[in-house]
Design a protein around this motif. Structure first.
Motif, PDB file in Angstrom:
ATOM      1  N   LEU A   5      20.832 -11.452  13.873  1.00 52.65           N
ATOM      2  CA  LEU A   5      20.551 -10.660  12.642  1.00 52.65           C
ATOM      3  C   LEU A   5      21.673 -11.069  11.675  1.00 52.65           C
ATOM      4  CD1 LEU A   5      20.097  -7.243  14.278  1.00 52.65           C
ATOM      5  CD2 LEU A   5      18.254  -8.550  13.274  1.00 52.65           C
ATOM      6  N   PRO A   6      21.317 -11.053  10.358  1.00 52.83           N
ATOM      7  CA  PRO A   6      22.420 -11.113   9.450  1.00 52.83           C
ATOM      8  C   PRO A   6      23.428 -10.099   9.448  1.00 52.83           C
ATOM      9  CG  PRO A   6      20.411 -10.384   8.451  1.00 52.83           C
ATOM     10  CD  PRO A   6      20.106 -10.512   9.773  1.00 52.83           C
ATOM     11  N   GLY A  35      32.240  -6.320  11.609  1.00 49.49           N
ATOM     12  CA  GLY A  35      31.846  -7.846  11.588  1.00 49.49           C
ATOM     13  C   GLY A  35      31.002  -8.046  10.388  1.00 49.49           C
ATOM     14  N   GLY A  36      31.001  -7.321   9.412  1.00 56.66           N
ATOM     15  CA  GLY A  36      30.149  -7.472   8.131  1.00 56.66           C
ATOM     16  C   GLY A  36      30.636  -8.123   7.071  1.00 56.66           C
ATOM     17  N   THR A  37      30.137  -8.130   5.902  1.00 54.42           N
ATOM     18  CA  THR A  37      30.395  -8.817   4.685  1.00 54.42           C
ATOM     19  C   THR A  37      30.455  -7.511   3.713  1.00 54.42           C
ATOM     20  OG1 THR A  37      28.281  -9.294   4.007  1.00 54.42           O
ATOM     21  CG2 THR A  37      29.358 -10.906   5.316  1.00 54.42           C
ATOM     22  N   LEU A  38      31.290  -8.027   2.552  1.00 53.82           N
ATOM     23  CA  LEU A  38      31.251  -7.180   1.426  1.00 53.82           C
ATOM     24  C   LEU A  38      30.943  -7.764   0.200  1.00 53.82           C
ATOM     25  CD1 LEU A  38      32.835  -4.617   0.497  1.00 53.82           C
ATOM     26  CD2 LEU A  38      34.847  -5.787   0.052  1.00 53.82           C
ATOM     27  N   GLU A  39      30.267  -7.107  -0.488  1.00 55.42           N
ATOM     28  CA  GLU A  39      29.692  -7.598  -1.777  1.00 55.42           C
ATOM     29  C   GLU A  39      30.188  -6.624  -2.794  1.00 55.42           C
ATOM     30  OE1 GLU A  39      25.745  -8.854  -2.172  1.00 55.42           O
ATOM     31  OE2 GLU A  39      25.821  -9.599   0.127  1.00 55.42           O
ATOM     32  N   ARG A 106      18.884  -8.544  -1.781  1.00 57.16           N
ATOM     33  CA  ARG A 106      19.843  -8.496  -0.648  1.00 57.16           C
ATOM     34  C   ARG A 106      19.232  -7.654   0.280  1.00 57.16           C
ATOM     35  NH1 ARG A 106      22.829  -8.673  -5.197  1.00 57.16           N
ATOM     36  NH2 ARG A 106      24.379  -9.988  -5.648  1.00 57.16           N
ATOM     37  N   PRO A 107      18.317  -8.077   0.976  1.00 58.76           N
ATOM     38  CA  PRO A 107      17.503  -7.189   1.987  1.00 58.76           C
ATOM     39  C   PRO A 107      18.563  -6.896   3.274  1.00 58.76           C
ATOM     40  CG  PRO A 107      16.522  -9.359   2.043  1.00 58.76           C
ATOM     41  CD  PRO A 107      17.347  -9.281   0.816  1.00 58.76           C
TER      42      PRO A 107
END
Length: 157
Positions: A5-6, A35-39, A106-107
């Motif tokens: 998964l993304p 462990g995610g990303t930040l936008e 950004r799904p």
């Protein structure tokens, strides 16, 4: 079959307000801990019409540069503190429409994170807008109280 998964992506809107700083701190820590990303998204609202195109272009460019500087300053604090490299985006338009478009593009967005203004003046226009339509959102909406201090944010995120 690819089961990968993304990573979770937390989208936070940056506008220079104190409550946006609180939302950013919360979102950055959630992204780091999961462990995610930040936008980070800055929206430049179109300037009122100016009769001369050259003046209009200069006003628009100045607003865009200001938004980029705001994003870079805020992201440098996140990189320094957490080592998390956020994705920075500046768009022009109506803030609510621009945020909706960003979510549609950004799904993998795990949550839209907004800061609510402290005090009796209401939570702010974006919080008002998105909470009124929260049932139709493509992702969870996280509203962070703008009056939280850093210790509370660290504990809650």
């Amino acid at each position: 079959m690819d089961d990968a998964l993304p990573p979770r992506a937390y989208l936070v809107v940056i506008d220079g307000s104190a409550e946006a700083r609180v939302a950013l701190r919360f979102a950055a820590r959630r992204a780091y801990k999961t462990g995610g990303t930040l936008e980070m998204l800055a929206v430049v609202e179109p300037a009122e019409f100016v009769q001369w195109a050259g003046v209009q272009d200069a006003i628009d460019e100045e607003a865009r540069l200001g938004a980029e500087a705001l994003l870079h300053q805020a992201s440098s604090d996140i990189v320094e503190e957490l080592g998390l490299q956020p994705r920075l985006t500046v768009v022009e338009g109506d803030p609510a429409k621009a945020i909706r478009a960003a979510l549609a593009e950004r799904p993998a967005t795990a949550a839209l994170v907004l800061g609510a203004q402290p005090g009796s003046g209401g939570p702010g226009p974006l919080v008002d807008y998105f909470t009124a339509d929260a049932g139709q959102m493509p992702c969870p909406l996280m509203v962070v109280p703008g009056g939280l201090d850093d210790a509370a944010l660290d504990r809650l995120s």
